[in-house]
Design a protein around this motif. Sequence first.
Motif, short mmCIF file in Angstrom:
data_model
loop_
_atom_site.label_atom_id
_atom_site.label_comp_id
_atom_site.label_asym_id
_atom_site.label_seq_id
_atom_site.Cartn_x
_atom_site.Cartn_y
_atom_site.Cartn_z
N MET A 1 79.09 11.83 48.35
CA MET A 1 80.48 12.19 48.10
C MET A 1 81.22 11.12 47.96
O MET A 1 80.28 10.03 49.04
N SER A 2 81.78 10.20 47.36
CA SER A 2 82.82 10.05 47.90
C SER A 2 83.70 9.32 48.93
O SER A 2 84.09 10.58 48.81
N LYS A 3 83.84 8.69 49.33
CA LYS A 3 84.56 8.21 49.98
C LYS A 3 85.90 7.51 49.79
O LYS A 3 85.40 6.56 49.45
N VAL A 4 86.84 7.32 51.31
CA VAL A 4 88.33 5.90 50.78
C VAL A 4 87.72 5.66 51.93
O VAL A 4 88.57 6.93 53.24
N ILE A 5 87.83 4.08 52.15
CA ILE A 5 87.85 3.33 53.25
C ILE A 5 88.86 2.50 53.51
O ILE A 5 89.01 1.89 52.33
N TYR A 27 82.44 3.85 47.00
CA TYR A 27 83.26 4.14 47.91
C TYR A 27 84.50 3.46 47.55
O TYR A 27 84.25 2.01 47.03
N GLN A 28 85.63 4.34 47.79
CA GLN A 28 86.84 3.51 47.39
C GLN A 28 87.61 2.69 48.63
O GLN A 28 87.17 3.11 49.42
N VAL A 29 88.51 1.70 48.89
CA VAL A 29 88.72 0.96 49.58
C VAL A 29 90.48 1.28 49.25
O VAL A 29 91.58 0.69 48.65
N PHE A 30 90.88 1.63 50.47
CA PHE A 30 92.00 2.06 50.43
C PHE A 30 92.61 0.98 51.09
O PHE A 30 94.47 0.30 50.65
N ALA A 89 97.19 3.25 60.39
CA ALA A 89 97.38 4.77 60.51
C ALA A 89 98.09 5.69 59.11
O ALA A 89 98.27 6.73 59.47
N MET A 90 97.77 4.61 58.65
CA MET A 90 98.50 5.07 56.56
C MET A 90 97.70 6.06 55.99
O MET A 90 96.29 5.97 56.24
N PRO A 91 98.25 7.12 55.44
CA PRO A 91 97.64 7.97 55.33
C PRO A 91 96.52 7.35 53.38
O PRO A 91 97.73 6.38 52.90
N GLY A 92 95.72 7.90 53.16
CA GLY A 92 95.28 7.77 52.29
C GLY A 92 93.54 7.54 52.38
O GLY A 92 92.94 7.44 51.81
N ALA A 93 93.24 7.00 53.40
CA ALA A 93 91.29 7.21 53.92
C ALA A 93 90.74 7.96 54.64
O ALA A 93 92.01 9.34 55.54
N ASP A 94 89.96 8.68 54.29
CA ASP A 94 88.99 9.02 55.04
C ASP A 94 88.72 9.00 56.46
O ASP A 94 87.96 9.38 57.50
N ILE A 95 88.53 7.37 56.32
CA ILE A 95 87.27 6.85 58.15
C ILE A 95 87.68 5.88 57.47
O ILE A 95 88.61 4.96 56.80
N VAL A 96 88.32 5.16 59.00
CA VAL A 96 88.88 3.95 59.44
C VAL A 96 87.27 2.80 60.02
O VAL A 96 86.47 3.35 61.11
#
Length: 386
Positions: A1-5, A27-30, A89-96
């Motif tokens: 599953m793709s995630k945004v980091i 994975y994508q990088v936010f 804190a910015m929205p857009g990522a699944d996980i920090v």
Amino acid sequence: MSKVITLLGSTGSIGTQSLDVIRAQGYQVFGLAAHSNVTLLLRQIIEFTPKAVAVVDPHAAEQLKAQLSTMPNPPVLLTGKEGLVELAAMPGADIVLNAVVGIAGLAPTLAAIESGKDLALANKESLVTGGQLVIDAVKKKGVHLLPVDSEHSAIFQCLQDAASAKSLTKILLTASGGPFFGKKKEELQQITAVDALRHPTWNMGGKITIDSATLMNKGLELIEAVWLFGLPADKVQVVVQRQSVIHSMVQYSDNSVIAQLGVPDMRIPIQYALTWPERVPGPAPELDFTTLGTLTFDVADEDTFLCLAAAKRAITKGGLCPTAVNGANEQAVELFLQDKIRFLEIGEFVARAAEEFSAGNGAYTLEELYACDAAARAMVRRLANA
């Protein structure tokens, strides 16, 4: 599953290895954040096209701003410590993934949790200095706190069987022993920063490498383990495992022991934190038992390496004492790298902090935490006449 980091500390050792994993998994990088390495950060921006970046150092931020002005669709640029917190804190990522070094990582850790994101934590100082604040925030928000340190990842992996985890009685926290394993105080009198930066196994940043040489890194990890896994300090045993192949072990009520093994490659625990609860192929090589040879075990020398004993004392006292010990260590390591104090003085100053700072009533605010950190650093500067 793709995630945004969102990756904090992207230009450091853990950060660059995290990007290896992100690249391998597609994975994508936010967001990306760095302290001051604009050259490497710019290359990362070009490759991973984040929506936002943060640079802590103001001069470096101005340099990056000039570079970004020539790019089509540049990322939003945030600056300073406040920018780091805002990015977390910015929205857009699944996980920090927080790979910032030192107590500077605490504020973005709390910001990421408060924003409702899962947190992959490589910044051990977040739990060392503000363990109660972090754990309370995780419970309140219902997010996942995923350890990235190889030792804590190993323990976490060994505890994935929920039924067995209930009978956990002991943690066996492994240590490489650092570059000076087996040496006594008289042999360490003339150690220089160049000597201490030669780690026998891992390729890490300067601060964590010095912490490994003093065994403070293991002391910090012991405190972190207490917060992550809920056992008291006397149930966390440090075991020297020089080959760094057994990354840690757990013991259950029937005295059976489960260990997690792998090559000494940080991309394994990084990937497990990002892909959990799944396991997938990744960039790290497999462990070849036919060439492994011997696995050895030994006892950590707390009489020579005072930092480990000081960390144990601090977490046993509780309250803000671990914060003081961490602050004293960060200041002492900085002075040692500037050739202003001797190697053995790091342990002496950390031990002094463990002795002199009280636990208080156990509860504390973020403001009190930062005041304690500042007081511990001031104590070290006073003792060092720096």
